[in-house]
Enzyme design. Structure first.
Site, short mmCIF file in Angstrom:
data_model
loop_
_atom_site.label_atom_id
_atom_site.label_comp_id
_atom_site.label_asym_id
_atom_site.label_seq_id
_atom_site.Cartn_x
_atom_site.Cartn_y
_atom_site.Cartn_z
N ASP A 91 0.86 -1.18 0.00
CA ASP A 91 0.00 0.00 0.00
C ASP A 91 0.90 1.23 0.00
O ASP A 91 2.12 1.13 0.03
CB ASP A 91 -0.94 -0.04 1.20
CG ASP A 91 -0.20 -0.05 2.52
OD1 ASP A 91 1.03 0.14 2.54
OD2 ASP A 91 -0.85 -0.26 3.56
N ASP A 313 -8.14 -7.16 0.51
CA ASP A 313 -7.24 -7.50 1.60
C ASP A 313 -7.92 -7.10 2.89
O ASP A 313 -8.74 -6.18 2.91
CB ASP A 313 -5.92 -6.74 1.50
CG ASP A 313 -6.08 -5.29 1.97
OD1 ASP A 313 -6.59 -4.47 1.19
OD2 ASP A 313 -5.73 -5.00 3.13
N CYS A 351 -13.40 -28.42 6.58
CA CYS A 351 -12.18 -27.72 6.15
C CYS A 351 -11.07 -28.73 5.93
O CYS A 351 -10.89 -29.66 6.72
CB CYS A 351 -11.77 -26.69 7.20
SG CYS A 351 -10.25 -25.81 6.82
N CYS A 353 -7.81 -27.94 5.80
CA CYS A 353 -6.50 -27.40 6.15
C CYS A 353 -5.78 -28.31 7.14
O CYS A 353 -6.38 -29.17 7.78
CB CYS A 353 -6.63 -25.97 6.69
SG CYS A 353 -7.03 -25.84 8.45
N CYS A 356 -7.19 -28.37 10.78
CA CYS A 356 -8.40 -29.16 10.98
C CYS A 356 -8.14 -30.65 10.79
O CYS A 356 -8.84 -31.49 11.36
CB CYS A 356 -9.50 -28.68 10.03
SG CYS A 356 -10.12 -27.04 10.47
N HIS A 382 -5.66 -21.55 10.00
CA HIS A 382 -7.03 -21.98 9.68
C HIS A 382 -7.87 -20.85 9.10
O HIS A 382 -8.56 -21.04 8.09
CB HIS A 382 -7.75 -22.57 10.89
CG HIS A 382 -9.22 -22.70 10.60
ND1 HIS A 382 -9.72 -23.73 9.84
CD2 HIS A 382 -10.27 -21.88 10.87
CE1 HIS A 382 -11.03 -23.55 9.67
NE2 HIS A 382 -11.39 -22.44 10.29
#
Lengths: 416, 416
Positions: A91, A313, A351, A353, A356, A382
């Site tokens: 930014d 974002d 999930c 991931c 998990c 997560h």
């Protein structure tokens, strides 16, 4: 071409596209995790890669203060500095100057401010903010803008918008004159030592070398000579639809390769945000990426993708994770709750991931209650997985032509 | 047999061996990272696996206070609780009661103490400390001992040693009567709910089921009925060689499957530690593992392996990492030092860990200076890699018959 944007599919106002940047491709719509000072807090870069993060956001204000632009430039740019070989967006520093620093003073020339770290005096102008972003070497950089405070009167908002437009023109002019100074051309510090020379008392990179090698030898990325950063413009205009429209139209007249909508999610009610995004986005060109800065909840990122936003974002998934607030397909979970103390189920049974797949709610609850470092790392991984999976489902639905009115937000983002 | 120890090679007093435990094999000599409350601070379990960690240490005192033994027992034991399918050792809680808690009062019966977390009153006896360790379900558990303060007079040290011997006998007796209550027999919470029943007002596991399945389905580990924890005895005796000898001899008479040397590294000069280890270890049986508790520096762990120690644990690599002190083949590095601000080299050019393969000293210095969470995770992973690599080199040298006088400590551990 150093930066290119292609639209691959449309569904209603939503688009699935692809950005080509010097450090690789990005599939849109995309959620960009925030790596403020060159790190997504608590998550190593290999985990970000495994999560499928395609592009990170770094904050210019923070990196400018620490470790400093010149340090990162000498080390080959922020990608090499943080050992992240994929695209990065910085930014402009404008928002942080307004939200974090003390004793700021805004003039036509720029913003004088004091560091939130040590109180030292600094000054950001459109020119110096772009110089900083060239030194950091992100793939996508942002024009220096004034983030109008909320609430603000019409006249004040209009003045602020006008100054942001003048600053956008100055940002573009400085970038056109200095864009060759991006540090990618140097092959790391050793080469950089040879390539850098003092010109007019300022360090300047000389683009002699077309190839960069990572120091570990593991990753080779080549940046052919002529690869350039892309400078995006930013639409302001506060909470007034006509100013948003005017800001969009006049920023587009300045001609940038992409456009951001800034100055939202600053405390206004959500319907007003929706209205302002709508007021601006209809005047942004179809063939350029549209970046809505600083949003949002999982539900909101689905909503904005449906409105034709390509990039977003937000600190929410990472910051919330560090405070034990976890997004799941079954709703939000406050992991410190005692009900999870003996819950051997995964955080989110839907999930995929690593968190998990391996750990129980009971264990995550214990880590959080015990203020253990690992809680921050696992929770953040997560929540990012949840955001990235949500955006992947959105993109898949757009590509399949199933993201129109027929597909409700609740199907993409069932936990909300 | 649930626990077995085999010696595979000898070199001088050093031995290379193999421990067989219910949750797998451990090659010795071994360094055990400390995972106090069920986590090695900042390092996820998959990274510990990648580092080659074979066995972890958990602190009974901490887990007893939070989340509590009954919680972990109901969740199938500490391995399943922390999703770590390899062996775990728990200490007895004795050392932490003496070093962390307030207002402790020691009697023949046990130790009354107040929690360092909330000041609540608790009581550890040999029986309750063993009950806690059975409930946690580590593969190797420790007799409850009194860690004699340093300095201490001879008579006081002798009295303390005598009590530790009586406590060792009580620990062994309680364990013999209750060792079937280990939670592995239950297949996780759902099965546990059926298997647990109230007996005399206390929850008790009933060993009906011989198989455990991990909740994720990824890891299956089977613990045939009859698999048991191993209870080790602990040698005390302060800083008096004759008391160390007597403590060793009389602890061995009680007959444990392994022996620890405790009460060292409590502030005494290093030559005294060496002398006390030597005084005790010569009276420990050749065919049983020897565990020196709470040591040491990289140089020291090599030294003790040469003296015939098979197991060691220490917070030094992990705690030092969190304070920015890093062990490398080129010596110790204080990463916050400004000299590393633009150092693009790896932390340790001779280290093969993921941190050294990817990140520069400049980046690690920036993370530490910025107090970023990732600093803790990366620094800790590297220091553990350094310790584990050092121990692997020691073991390889023993197996190759090259760890005698001909091989100096400085070759195994060049940074020290």
């Amino acid at each position: 071409m150093s930066f290119r944007f292609e639209i691959e599919a449309r569904d209603g106002k939503a688009r699935a596209g692809r950005m080509f940047t010097p450090h690789g491709e990005v599939e849109t719509p995309v959620f960009m995790p925030v790596g403020t000072v060159g790190t997504v807090k608590g998550v190593p870069q290999d985990v970000l890669e495994e999560l499928g993060v395609q592009i990170l956001l770094n904050n210019t204000y923070h990196l400018y203060l620490r470790p400093g632009v010149e340090t990162i430039r000498r080390l080959g740019g922020v990608q090499r500095f943080m050992a992240w070989d994929r695209p990065i967006l910085t930014d402009s520093g404008g928002f942080q100057v307004f939200s974090l620093s003390d004793l700021r003073k805004v003039t036509e020339e720029g913003v004088a401010f004091r560091s939130h770290l040590d109180g030292a005096s600094h000054f950001f102008s459109p020119e110096s903010a772009i110089a900083a972003q060239i030194g950091l070497g992100a793939d996508i950089i942002m024009a220096f803008d004034e983030c109008t405070e909320h609430p603000a009167e019409y006249a004040r908002t209009q003045d602020s918008m006008e100054m942001t437009l003048r600053w956008a023109a100055r940002s573009k002019k400085y970038f056109a004159e200095h864009r060759n100074e991006v540090p990618w051309f140097a092959g790391g510090l050793k080469s950089a030592k040879n390539l850098y020379r003092r010109q007019n008392g300022r360090a300047k990179a000389v683009p002699l070398q077309s190839e960069g090698r990572s120091k570990s030898g593991e990753v080779e990325h080549v940046h052919p000579e002529g690869q350039r950063q892309a400078l995006f413009g930013i639409v302001q205009g506060g909470m007034f639809a006509d100013l948003r429209r005017e800001s969009a139209q006049r920023t587009v007249e300045l001609d940038f390769p992409g456009y951001a909508i800034g100055g939202l999610s600053v405390g206004e009610p959500r319907p007003m945000t929706y209205e302002m995004v709508d007021a601006a986005i209809r005047f942004l060109p179809e063939d350029k990426p549209r970046y809505l800065m600083g949003v949002g909840t999982p539900e909101e990122i689905v909503h904005y993708a449906a409105q034709g936003v390509d990039m977003m974002d937000c600190v929410l998934p990472t910051r919330a994770a560090r405070h034990g607030l976890l997004f799941t397909s079954q709703g939000r979970i406050t992991i410190k709750n005692a009900r999870y103390a003996t819950d051997e189920g995964p955080l989110d049974p839907n999930c995929g991931c690593k968190v998990c797949a391996r750990y129980s709610r009971a264990y995550l609850r214990h880590l959080y209650a015990s203020k253990e470092l690992l809680a921050q790392a696992l929770n953040t991984a997560h929540n990012l997985a949840y955001y990235l999976d949500t955006m992947r489902r959105v993109r898949d639905a757009i590509c399949a032509g199933q993201f129109g009115d027929s597909l409700s937000v609740s199907k993409i983002c069932p936990g909300e």
